[in-house]
Design an enzyme around this catalytic site. Sequence first.
Site, PDB file in Angstrom:
ATOM      1  N   HIS A  63       4.169  19.902 -43.483  1.00  0.00           N
ATOM      2  CA  HIS A  63       3.949  20.304 -42.093  1.00  0.00           C
ATOM      3  C   HIS A  63       3.381  19.111 -41.326  1.00  0.00           C
ATOM      4  O   HIS A  63       3.055  18.073 -41.918  1.00  0.00           O
ATOM      5  CB  HIS A  63       3.043  21.528 -41.997  1.00  0.00           C
ATOM      6  CG  HIS A  63       1.641  21.332 -42.482  1.00  0.00           C
ATOM      7  ND1 HIS A  63       1.333  21.052 -43.806  1.00  0.00           N
ATOM      8  CD2 HIS A  63       0.441  21.381 -41.828  1.00  0.00           C
ATOM      9  CE1 HIS A  63       0.022  20.953 -43.938  1.00  0.00           C
ATOM     10  NE2 HIS A  63      -0.537  21.135 -42.758  1.00  0.00           N
ATOM     11  N   HIS A  65       0.635  18.608 -39.412  1.00  0.00           N
ATOM     12  CA  HIS A  65      -0.774  18.327 -39.152  1.00  0.00           C
ATOM     13  C   HIS A  65      -1.089  16.892 -39.581  1.00  0.00           C
ATOM     14  O   HIS A  65      -0.549  16.382 -40.575  1.00  0.00           O
ATOM     15  CB  HIS A  65      -1.675  19.313 -39.894  1.00  0.00           C
ATOM     16  CG  HIS A  65      -1.888  20.593 -39.144  1.00  0.00           C
ATOM     17  ND1 HIS A  65      -2.196  21.781 -39.761  1.00  0.00           N
ATOM     18  CD2 HIS A  65      -1.835  20.869 -37.804  1.00  0.00           C
ATOM     19  CE1 HIS A  65      -2.335  22.734 -38.839  1.00  0.00           C
ATOM     20  NE2 HIS A  65      -2.109  22.201 -37.659  1.00  0.00           N
ATOM     21  N   ASP A  67      -3.425  15.280 -41.104  1.00  0.00           N
ATOM     22  CA  ASP A  67      -3.887  14.897 -42.436  1.00  0.00           C
ATOM     23  C   ASP A  67      -2.759  14.895 -43.457  1.00  0.00           C
ATOM     24  O   ASP A  67      -2.973  14.516 -44.620  1.00  0.00           O
ATOM     25  CB  ASP A  67      -5.040  15.796 -42.901  1.00  0.00           C
ATOM     26  CG  ASP A  67      -4.686  17.277 -42.926  1.00  0.00           C
ATOM     27  OD1 ASP A  67      -3.986  17.741 -42.004  1.00  0.00           O
ATOM     28  OD2 ASP A  67      -5.122  17.979 -43.856  1.00  0.00           O
ATOM     29  N   HIS A 269      -6.433  19.803 -51.972  1.00  0.00           N
ATOM     30  CA  HIS A 269      -6.744  20.072 -50.561  1.00  0.00           C
ATOM     31  C   HIS A 269      -8.109  20.738 -50.433  1.00  0.00           C
ATOM     32  O   HIS A 269      -8.264  21.829 -49.888  1.00  0.00           O
ATOM     33  CB  HIS A 269      -5.646  20.957 -49.940  1.00  0.00           C
ATOM     34  CG  HIS A 269      -5.620  20.927 -48.443  1.00  0.00           C
ATOM     35  ND1 HIS A 269      -6.310  21.830 -47.674  1.00  0.00           N
ATOM     36  CD2 HIS A 269      -4.984  20.111 -47.578  1.00  0.00           C
ATOM     37  CE1 HIS A 269      -6.095  21.570 -46.395  1.00  0.00           C
ATOM     38  NE2 HIS A 269      -5.299  20.524 -46.305  1.00  0.00           N
TER      39      HIS A 269
END
Length: 312
Positions: A63, A65, A67, A269
């Site tokens: 995705h 984002h 990070d 994560h």
Amino acid sequence: MELYFLGTNAGVPTLQRNVTSIGLRMLDERRALWLFDCGEGTQHQILSSPLKLSKLEKIFITHLHGDHVFGLPGLLSSRAYQGGTTPLTVYGPPGTERMIMTTMELSQSRLNYDLSIVEHTGGVLFEDESFIVESALLEHRIDSYGYRITEKDRPGSLDPAKMAEYGLKPGPLFGRLKRGETITLDNGDSLRPEDVLGAPKRGMVITILGDTRPCDNVQPLAINADVLVHEATFLHDLADTAHEYYHSTSKQAAEAARAADAGQLIMTHFSSRYKDEDQLQPLLEEAQSIFPNTKLAIEHELIPVVHRKSES
């Protein structure tokens, strides 16, 4: 195949951990490296690793984002300086191409290798004679995808005793049989591969999920996987916080692995509230109480991918 974690932190890097990126090293299978996500600092992490950008063949973005993607423009731009001149394909959700091409255009970056960008909304993304890669949408604040990498079954080994029965000696005919070809013997008889080969060798299945809270698509992606890589941002005492921010707890990751009958769970994560490996131990213990074959992703640790159950 081996997994190598280049970043295991959530949100922002810390002094102890970098943000998300995972390497899948496939030297025996296709002499290649695949990368899953490319958070800021990924190319710097690679410099301290056994991974080689000259072997990088594919990048899969879960995705958009920051990070998970802010390291991508830098890595693409400097890849050639580390010997990476072969074609490269980037797979990602809608918006991936615009992000990459806008950055390249505004920075006037020049690539001296062929770059292909494949945007997707799930389904079968890639298939050749050796691998299938599938994807499905997870549940996050923005579209986030999980990937299932399936290695196709390989031919069994040649049985020396059976080969001797047919008077065959090592040579080109061995290779033809291994490739699945029927050969003609000196006496005119046909010999099929199945007459002299052992049982097929089951291929590996690896599931790597993007950020997600528990959702329906986790199980079909992870079912019977040899390895499941699942986010575990928080301990379960912060389940409400995890749900609010579209993340999972270590308990939820373990429950997903158990429901999918996976072979091994690797959690990653982690929230920056857990400063070091000692503070991550409660997450590991929580998960192992539900799914014993769980481990923490540790940066710069090479993890061999093994079959979830011994072949008979």
